[in-house]
Design a protein around this motif. Structure first.
Motif, PDB file in Angstrom:
ATOM      1  N   ASP A 197      13.430   1.697  -4.291  1.00 49.95           N
ATOM      2  CA  ASP A 197      12.236   1.483  -5.103  1.00 49.95           C
ATOM      3  C   ASP A 197      11.292   0.469  -4.454  1.00 49.95           C
ATOM      4  O   ASP A 197      10.080   0.683  -4.390  1.00 49.95           O
ATOM      5  N   LEU A 198      11.845  -0.643  -3.976  1.00 46.91           N
ATOM      6  CA  LEU A 198      11.013  -1.651  -3.308  1.00 46.91           C
ATOM      7  C   LEU A 198      10.382  -1.086  -2.042  1.00 46.91           C
ATOM      8  O   LEU A 198       9.209  -1.353  -1.748  1.00 46.91           O
ATOM      9  N   SER A 199      11.138  -0.301  -1.297  1.00 45.79           N
ATOM     10  CA  SER A 199      10.614   0.307  -0.080  1.00 45.79           C
ATOM     11  C   SER A 199       9.439   1.230  -0.394  1.00 45.79           C
ATOM     12  O   SER A 199       8.402   1.196   0.285  1.00 45.79           O
ATOM     13  N   GLY A 200       9.584   2.032  -1.411  1.00 42.46           N
ATOM     14  CA  GLY A 200       8.495   2.927  -1.800  1.00 42.46           C
ATOM     15  C   GLY A 200       7.255   2.160  -2.229  1.00 42.46           C
ATOM     16  O   GLY A 200       6.129   2.501  -1.837  1.00 42.46           O
ATOM     17  N   ARG A 201       7.447   1.110  -3.031  1.00 41.72           N
ATOM     18  CA  ARG A 201       6.287   0.304  -3.465  1.00 41.72           C
ATOM     19  C   ARG A 201       5.656  -0.425  -2.285  1.00 41.72           C
ATOM     20  O   ARG A 201       4.427  -0.521  -2.187  1.00 41.72           O
ATOM     21  N   MET A 202       6.495  -0.948  -1.361  1.00 37.17           N
ATOM     22  CA  MET A 202       5.976  -1.626  -0.177  1.00 37.17           C
ATOM     23  C   MET A 202       5.133  -0.657   0.654  1.00 37.17           C
ATOM     24  O   MET A 202       4.008  -0.988   1.049  1.00 37.17           O
ATOM     25  N   ASN A 203       5.650   0.523   0.901  1.00 39.47           N
ATOM     26  CA  ASN A 203       4.928   1.492   1.720  1.00 39.47           C
ATOM     27  C   ASN A 203       3.606   1.895   1.059  1.00 39.47           C
ATOM     28  O   ASN A 203       2.590   2.047   1.740  1.00 39.47           O
ATOM     29  N   GLN A 204       3.593   2.049  -0.259  1.00 37.22           N
ATOM     30  CA  GLN A 204       2.357   2.386  -0.958  1.00 37.22           C
ATOM     31  C   GLN A 204       1.304   1.283  -0.814  1.00 37.22           C
ATOM     32  O   GLN A 204       0.131   1.559  -0.539  1.00 37.22           O
ATOM     33  N   LYS A 205       1.732   0.036  -0.998  1.00 42.12           N
ATOM     34  CA  LYS A 205       0.794  -1.090  -0.888  1.00 42.12           C
ATOM     35  C   LYS A 205       0.208  -1.191   0.513  1.00 42.12           C
ATOM     36  O   LYS A 205      -0.990  -1.390   0.683  1.00 42.12           O
ATOM     37  N   LEU A 206       1.047  -1.055   1.508  1.00 44.67           N
ATOM     38  CA  LEU A 206       0.574  -1.168   2.887  1.00 44.67           C
ATOM     39  C   LEU A 206      -0.267   0.039   3.287  1.00 44.67           C
ATOM     40  O   LEU A 206      -1.255  -0.106   4.014  1.00 44.67           O
ATOM     41  N   ALA A 207       0.075   1.215   2.790  1.00 46.45           N
ATOM     42  CA  ALA A 207      -0.711   2.413   3.103  1.00 46.45           C
ATOM     43  C   ALA A 207      -2.110   2.321   2.516  1.00 46.45           C
ATOM     44  O   ALA A 207      -3.079   2.754   3.141  1.00 46.45           O
ATOM     45  N   ARG A 208      -2.237   1.740   1.316  1.00 45.86           N
ATOM     46  CA  ARG A 208      -3.565   1.567   0.716  1.00 45.86           C
ATOM     47  C   ARG A 208      -4.442   0.657   1.560  1.00 45.86           C
ATOM     48  O   ARG A 208      -5.648   0.858   1.662  1.00 45.86           O
ATOM     49  N   THR A 209      -3.848  -0.345   2.184  1.00 46.85           N
ATOM     50  CA  THR A 209      -4.585  -1.323   2.987  1.00 46.85           C
ATOM     51  C   THR A 209      -4.853  -0.822   4.402  1.00 46.85           C
ATOM     52  O   THR A 209      -5.826  -1.223   5.027  1.00 46.85           O
ATOM     53  N   ALA A 210      -3.996   0.058   4.896  1.00 49.84           N
ATOM     54  CA  ALA A 210      -4.096   0.523   6.281  1.00 49.84           C
ATOM     55  C   ALA A 210      -5.355   1.349   6.504  1.00 49.84           C
ATOM     56  O   ALA A 210      -5.809   2.069   5.617  1.00 49.84           O
ATOM     57  N   ASP A 211      -5.891   1.241   7.721  1.00 49.02           N
ATOM     58  CA  ASP A 211      -6.988   2.117   8.133  1.00 49.02           C
ATOM     59  C   ASP A 211      -6.452   3.503   8.463  1.00 49.02           C
ATOM     60  O   ASP A 211      -7.137   4.499   8.249  1.00 49.02           O
ATOM     61  N   GLN A 212      -5.242   3.543   8.998  1.00 47.22           N
ATOM     62  CA  GLN A 212      -4.604   4.812   9.341  1.00 47.22           C
ATOM     63  C   GLN A 212      -3.158   4.797   8.857  1.00 47.22           C
ATOM     64  O   GLN A 212      -2.494   3.762   8.905  1.00 47.22           O
ATOM     65  N   LEU A 213      -2.712   5.963   8.418  1.00 44.54           N
ATOM     66  CA  LEU A 213      -1.318   6.164   8.053  1.00 44.54           C
ATOM     67  C   LEU A 213      -0.835   7.365   8.849  1.00 44.54           C
ATOM     68  O   LEU A 213      -1.447   8.438   8.795  1.00 44.54           O
ATOM     69  N   VAL A 214       0.250   7.167   9.613  1.00 44.12           N
ATOM     70  CA  VAL A 214       0.778   8.238  10.460  1.00 44.12           C
ATOM     71  C   VAL A 214       2.225   8.500  10.062  1.00 44.12           C
ATOM     72  O   VAL A 214       3.035   7.581   9.981  1.00 44.12           O
ATOM     73  N   LEU A 215       2.521   9.766   9.797  1.00 44.83           N
ATOM     74  CA  LEU A 215       3.886  10.210   9.520  1.00 44.83           C
ATOM     75  C   LEU A 215       4.419  10.850  10.791  1.00 44.83           C
ATOM     76  O   LEU A 215       3.785  11.752  11.344  1.00 44.83           O
ATOM     77  N   VAL A 216       5.583  10.377  11.244  1.00 40.73           N
ATOM     78  CA  VAL A 216       6.213  10.955  12.428  1.00 40.73           C
ATOM     79  C   VAL A 216       7.464  11.708  11.973  1.00 40.73           C
ATOM     80  O   VAL A 216       8.349  11.136  11.343  1.00 40.73           O
ATOM     81  N   THR A 217       7.486  12.995  12.295  1.00 42.21           N
ATOM     82  CA  THR A 217       8.620  13.847  11.948  1.00 42.21           C
ATOM     83  C   THR A 217       9.024  14.611  13.195  1.00 42.21           C
ATOM     84  O   THR A 217       8.184  15.262  13.825  1.00 42.21           O
ATOM     85  N   ALA A 218      10.304  14.520  13.575  1.00 39.45           N
ATOM     86  CA  ALA A 218      10.833  15.214  14.749  1.00 39.45           C
ATOM     87  C   ALA A 218       9.979  14.934  15.988  1.00 39.45           C
ATOM     88  O   ALA A 218       9.747  15.810  16.811  1.00 39.45           O
ATOM     89  N   GLY A 219       9.506  13.686  16.095  1.00 38.59           N
ATOM     90  CA  GLY A 219       8.727  13.275  17.251  1.00 38.59           C
ATOM     91  C   GLY A 219       7.268  13.678  17.216  1.00 38.59           C
ATOM     92  O   GLY A 219       6.517  13.391  18.148  1.00 38.59           O
ATOM     93  N   ILE A 220       6.825  14.321  16.150  1.00 40.89           N
ATOM     94  CA  ILE A 220       5.443  14.780  16.042  1.00 40.89           C
ATOM     95  C   ILE A 220       4.696  13.872  15.065  1.00 40.89           C
ATOM     96  O   ILE A 220       5.018  13.829  13.875  1.00 40.89           O
ATOM     97  N   PRO A 221       3.670  13.146  15.559  1.00 37.80           N
ATOM     98  CA  PRO A 221       2.887  12.300  14.655  1.00 37.80           C
ATOM     99  C   PRO A 221       1.783  13.106  13.961  1.00 37.80           C
ATOM    100  O   PRO A 221       1.112  13.928  14.595  1.00 37.80           O
ATOM    101  N   VAL A 222       1.637  12.899  12.663  1.00 39.14           N
ATOM    102  CA  VAL A 222       0.585  13.537  11.884  1.00 39.14           C
ATOM    103  C   VAL A 222      -0.138  12.446  11.122  1.00 39.14           C
ATOM    104  O   VAL A 222       0.481  11.697  10.361  1.00 39.14           O
ATOM    105  N   GLU A 223      -1.451  12.358  11.330  1.00 37.44           N
ATOM    106  CA  GLU A 223      -2.213  11.341  10.621  1.00 37.44           C
ATOM    107  C   GLU A 223      -2.448  11.792   9.188  1.00 37.44           C
ATOM    108  O   GLU A 223      -2.915  12.906   8.951  1.00 37.44           O
ATOM    109  N   LEU A 224      -2.098  10.946   8.229  1.00 33.88           N
ATOM    110  CA  LEU A 224      -2.222  11.286   6.820  1.00 33.88           C
ATOM    111  C   LEU A 224      -3.398  10.605   6.135  1.00 33.88           C
ATOM    112  O   LEU A 224      -3.947  11.149   5.193  1.00 33.88           O
ATOM    113  N   LYS A 225      -3.751   9.437   6.565  1.00 36.87           N
ATOM    114  CA  LYS A 225      -4.736   8.661   5.818  1.00 36.87           C
ATOM    115  C   LYS A 225      -6.066   9.389   5.711  1.00 36.87           C
ATOM    116  O   LYS A 225      -6.652   9.436   4.655  1.00 36.87           O
TER     117      LYS A 225
END
Length: 181
Positions: free
Chosen positions: A147-175
């Motif tokens: 739960d803390l991890s999810g809330r932490m990631n949400q708070k930091l993602a809101r502040t970030a200029d970019q959010l990138v999800l990396v899956t199987a070595g492939i980065p995908v920009e989400l922000k």
């Protein structure tokens, strides 16, 4: 430029984050949050260090398992990379787990980190794990961590200029693709 890189374990997050940070400056500060409590973790840390050296980018490295906000606030490095927030969160949760208000204490550290991250003028790349895709942990401490991890990631993602999800070595920009209400 404030960047949050997330993904599952062994998804390629760290390699991507290091390569991305190397494009943002000539040299940088690598803030490592892991603690080597056993031989396996020591070997993982040594592998990460060797990988960084092999890529040819100059990193000054500091190991900081707790005072992350303070470290970010006090540095003047041209590029900063923090790997990994999930370990930093684990460090704090384990340090506070026997306190009656452990969750609130750790949440205050997350809030402090989010405030500092939001105020950074140097490029900062933060690496975190996405832990919310799995099963509900069997034990209370695991559920609190998730739960803390999810809330932490949400708070930091809101502040970030970019959010990138990396899956199987492939980065995908989400922000930039985030749905706006």
């Amino acid at each position: 430029m404030k960047v949050l890189v997330t993904g599952g374990a062994r998804s390629g997050k760290s390699g991507f984050a290091e390569a991305y940070a190397a494009k943002l400056g000539e040299r940088g500060l690598y803030v490592a949050t892991a603690q080597a409590f056993d031989e396996e973790m020591k070997a993982r840390i040594e592998l990460h260090q060797a990988d960084r050296r092999s890529r040819g980018f100059h990193w000054d490295t500091t190991e900081e398992p707790y005072a992350l906000a303070e470290t970010l606030r006090s540095t003047a490095a041209p590029v900063i990379l923090v790997d990994c927030l999930t370990l930093w969160l684990s460090n704090w949760l384990l340090r506070c787990e026997h306190e009656p208000d452990a969750e609130r204490l750790v949440e205050s550290r997350i809030d402090e980190l989010a405030d500092v991250f939001g105020s950074m003028s140097s490029p900062v790349v933060l690496v975190t794990n996405e832990v919310g895709y799995g099963l509900v942990p069997e034990y209370k401490l695991g559920r609190i961590f998730r739960d803390l991890s999810g809330r932490m990631n949400q708070k930091l993602a809101r502040t970030a200029d970019q959010l990138v999800l990396v899956t199987a070595g492939i980065p995908v920009e989400l922000k930039s693709q985030a749905f706006r209400l």
